[in-house]
Design a protein around this motif. Structure first.
Motif, PDB file in Angstrom:
ATOM      1  N   LEU A 121       0.863  -1.181   0.000  1.00 37.61           N
ATOM      2  CA  LEU A 121       0.000   0.000   0.000  1.00 37.61           C
ATOM      3  C   LEU A 121       0.900   1.232   0.000  1.00 37.61           C
ATOM      4  N   ASN A 123       0.934   5.085   0.462  1.00 38.17           N
ATOM      5  CA  ASN A 123       0.194   6.249   0.961  1.00 38.17           C
ATOM      6  C   ASN A 123       0.982   7.498   0.618  1.00 38.17           C
ATOM      7  N   HIS A 134      -6.032   3.736  14.029  1.00 36.08           N
ATOM      8  CA  HIS A 134      -6.794   2.562  13.567  1.00 36.08           C
ATOM      9  C   HIS A 134      -5.982   1.301  13.821  1.00 36.08           C
ATOM     10  N   ASP A 136      -4.933  -2.292  11.822  1.00 37.30           N
ATOM     11  CA  ASP A 136      -4.950  -2.982  10.527  1.00 37.30           C
ATOM     12  C   ASP A 136      -5.534  -4.383  10.753  1.00 37.30           C
ATOM     13  N   VAL A 146       3.872  -6.304   9.418  1.00 37.91           N
ATOM     14  CA  VAL A 146       3.697  -5.228   8.437  1.00 37.91           C
ATOM     15  C   VAL A 146       5.020  -4.466   8.444  1.00 37.91           C
ATOM     16  N   PHE A 157       4.427   9.884  13.998  1.00 36.98           N
ATOM     17  CA  PHE A 157       3.722   8.602  14.013  1.00 36.98           C
ATOM     18  C   PHE A 157       3.395   8.257  15.466  1.00 36.98           C
ATOM     19  N   LEU A 181       6.519  -4.120  12.164  1.00 44.22           N
ATOM     20  CA  LEU A 181       5.476  -4.261  13.171  1.00 44.22           C
ATOM     21  C   LEU A 181       5.075  -5.722  13.232  1.00 44.22           C
ATOM     22  N   ARG A 186       1.273  -5.857  16.133  1.00 46.32           N
ATOM     23  CA  ARG A 186       0.532  -6.058  14.879  1.00 46.32           C
ATOM     24  C   ARG A 186      -0.944  -5.688  15.028  1.00 46.32           C
ATOM     25  N   ALA A 188      -2.050  -3.381  17.302  1.00 43.16           N
ATOM     26  CA  ALA A 188      -2.085  -2.142  18.086  1.00 43.16           C
ATOM     27  C   ALA A 188      -2.669  -0.995  17.256  1.00 43.16           C
ATOM     28  N   HIS A 190      -2.625   2.630  15.771  1.00 49.79           N
ATOM     29  CA  HIS A 190      -1.525   3.463  15.297  1.00 49.79           C
ATOM     30  C   HIS A 190      -2.080   4.462  14.295  1.00 49.79           C
ATOM     31  N   LEU A 192      -0.946   8.418  11.909  1.00 51.42           N
ATOM     32  CA  LEU A 192       0.045   9.396  11.491  1.00 51.42           C
ATOM     33  C   LEU A 192      -0.557  10.774  11.770  1.00 51.42           C
ATOM     34  N   ARG A 208       5.131  13.187   1.641  1.00 49.94           N
ATOM     35  CA  ARG A 208       5.705  11.931   2.150  1.00 49.94           C
ATOM     36  C   ARG A 208       5.015  10.731   1.529  1.00 49.94           C
ATOM     37  N   ASN A 210       4.529   6.736   2.273  1.00 49.34           N
ATOM     38  CA  ASN A 210       4.757   5.608   3.166  1.00 49.34           C
ATOM     39  C   ASN A 210       4.326   4.349   2.441  1.00 49.34           C
ATOM     40  N   THR A 212       3.604   0.332   2.874  1.00 46.47           N
ATOM     41  CA  THR A 212       3.440  -0.765   3.829  1.00 46.47           C
ATOM     42  C   THR A 212       3.377  -2.072   3.069  1.00 46.47           C
ATOM     43  N   ARG A 214       2.750  -6.030   3.083  1.00 48.45           N
ATOM     44  CA  ARG A 214       1.915  -6.937   3.877  1.00 48.45           C
ATOM     45  C   ARG A 214       1.729  -8.280   3.211  1.00 48.45           C
TER      46      ARG A 214
HETATM   47  C1  MD3 Z   1       1.462  -0.623  13.742  1.00 49.58           C
HETATM   48  N1  MD3 Z   1       0.219   3.713   7.612  1.00 49.58           N
HETATM   49  O1  MD3 Z   1      -1.174   2.130   5.925  1.00 49.58           O
HETATM   50  S1  MD3 Z   1       3.011   2.971   8.804  1.00 49.58           S
HETATM   51  C2  MD3 Z   1      -1.422   2.020   7.138  1.00 49.58           C
HETATM   52  O2  MD3 Z   1       2.666   6.160   7.866  1.00 49.58           O
HETATM   53  C3  MD3 Z   1      -0.703   2.886   8.090  1.00 49.58           C
HETATM   54  O3  MD3 Z   1       1.229   5.699   6.325  1.00 49.58           O
HETATM   55  C4  MD3 Z   1       0.916   4.674   8.409  1.00 49.58           C
HETATM   56  O4  MD3 Z   1      -0.972   2.825   9.245  1.00 49.58           O
HETATM   57  C5  MD3 Z   1       1.676   5.572   7.476  1.00 49.58           C
HETATM   58  O5  MD3 Z   1      -2.211   1.202   7.606  1.00 49.58           O
HETATM   59  C6  MD3 Z   1       1.801   4.059   9.438  1.00 49.58           C
HETATM   60  C7  MD3 Z   1       3.440   2.063  10.244  1.00 49.58           C
HETATM   61  C8  MD3 Z   1       2.494   0.990  10.635  1.00 49.58           C
HETATM   62  C9  MD3 Z   1       1.850   0.203   9.711  1.00 49.58           C
HETATM   63  C10 MD3 Z   1       1.078  -0.861  10.125  1.00 49.58           C
HETATM   64  C11 MD3 Z   1       0.950  -1.158  11.469  1.00 49.58           C
HETATM   65  C12 MD3 Z   1       2.344   0.722  11.964  1.00 49.58           C
HETATM   66  C13 MD3 Z   1       1.575  -0.345  12.392  1.00 49.58           C
HETATM   67  C14 MD3 Z   1       0.212  -2.261  11.910  1.00 49.58           C
HETATM   68  C15 MD3 Z   1       0.134  -2.535  13.254  1.00 49.58           C
HETATM   69  C16 MD3 Z   1       0.748  -1.714  14.168  1.00 49.58           C
END
Ligand code: MD3
Ligand code: FE
Length: 223
Positions: A121, A123, A134, A136, A146, A157, A181, A186, A188, A190, A192, A208, A210, A212, A214
């Motif tokens: 993904l 972002n 939220h 995941d 992740v 973050f 993570l 996993r 929890a 989290h 931004l 930025r 990001n 992820t 998965r």
């Molecule tokens: C902690 N993205 O795409 S990445 C997402 O920076 C998301 O775009 C954020 O959360 C971003 O779902 C944070 C770090 C991250 C990703 C997944 C996690 C932290 C996490 C899953 C569980 C716990």
């Protein structure tokens, strides 16, 4: 004689950030040239699988960030269908672009998981955007970690616990940082909070990215 016992010092009192179990932060995992090369790869993906703003389930309210994906599966959301993974872009309806070798290698090096990632993904955060707290939960295999790759502007973050009101740890993620993570983290909460505008020149369009990585399905579950 009573002797002087030093007071127990919490690590956070000593200025050390304590993360929930299972969160591994690799600062500057990617060097500047690797970051620039990866941004070029991502721009190539975005050129065929355009960034778009997904809508929330039920309300249809748009996310402030924009997204796209690469790999066999991509995460999408819309008013009618809700959060899910699907093999095609919701607007072009074309299959997602392939997962680039740079990301397959990164997963192989860090995931400690016996199968490749299925979804990346992507972002994109422009100035003033954020991603609310939220969990995941749309993946089938929570044994897979992740892996998050930050490119471009610094970002605040947060990661908390498995309930919304659990205390949150906040850290600044910088371009080139990679976070794995796994374990308890996993599941929890989290999110931004914000980016620091113009804090990096790694992303030519600004803001930025990001990524992820998965695993969505359990390995060997397709048959
Ligand atoms: C902690 N993205 O795409 S990445 C997402 O920076 C998301 O775009 C954020 O959360 C971003 O779902 C944070 C770090 C991250 C990703 C997944 C996690 C932290 C996490 C899953 C569980 C716990
Ligand atoms: Fe998330």
């Amino acid at each position: 004689m009573p002797r002087e016992v030093p007071p127990p010092t919490k690590p956070e009192a000593a200025g050390k950030t304590v993360f929930p179990e299972g969160v591994d932060v690799y600062r500057a995992y990617l060097g500047e040239e690797q970051q620039r090369a990866l941004v070029q790869t991502i721009e190539g993906i975005v050129a065929v699988a355009p960034l778009y703003r997904p809508a929330m389930p039920r309300t249809g309210k748009l996310f402030s960030i924009s997204m796209t994906n690469c790999g066999p599966l991509g995460w999408v959301s819309d008013k009618a269908g809700g959060y899910r993974y699907q093999p095609h872009h919701p607007i072009t309806v074309a299959p997602w672009p392939a997962m680039p070798i740079q990301l397959l290698d990164l997963w192989a090096d860090l995931a400690a998981y016996p199968a490749p990632p299925e979804a990346c993904l992507i972002n994109h955060y422009s100035i003033g955007t954020q991603l609310g707290s939220h969990i995941d939960a749309d993946e089938e295999d929570f044994n897979a970690p992740v892996i998050s790759v930050s490119l471009g502007d610094d970002a605040v973050f947060h990661v908390g616990g498995t309930t919304r009101n659990a205390p949150k740890t906040r850290i600044v993620l910088r371009s080139g940082d990679v976070v794995v993570l796994g374990g308890a983290s996993r599941k929890a909460y989290h999110g931004l909070d914000r980016i620091h505008p113009h804090s990096s020149d790694i992303v030519p369009r600004g803001g930025r990215f990001n990524l992820t990585l998965r695993r969505v399905t359990k390995p060997g579950s397709s048959r």
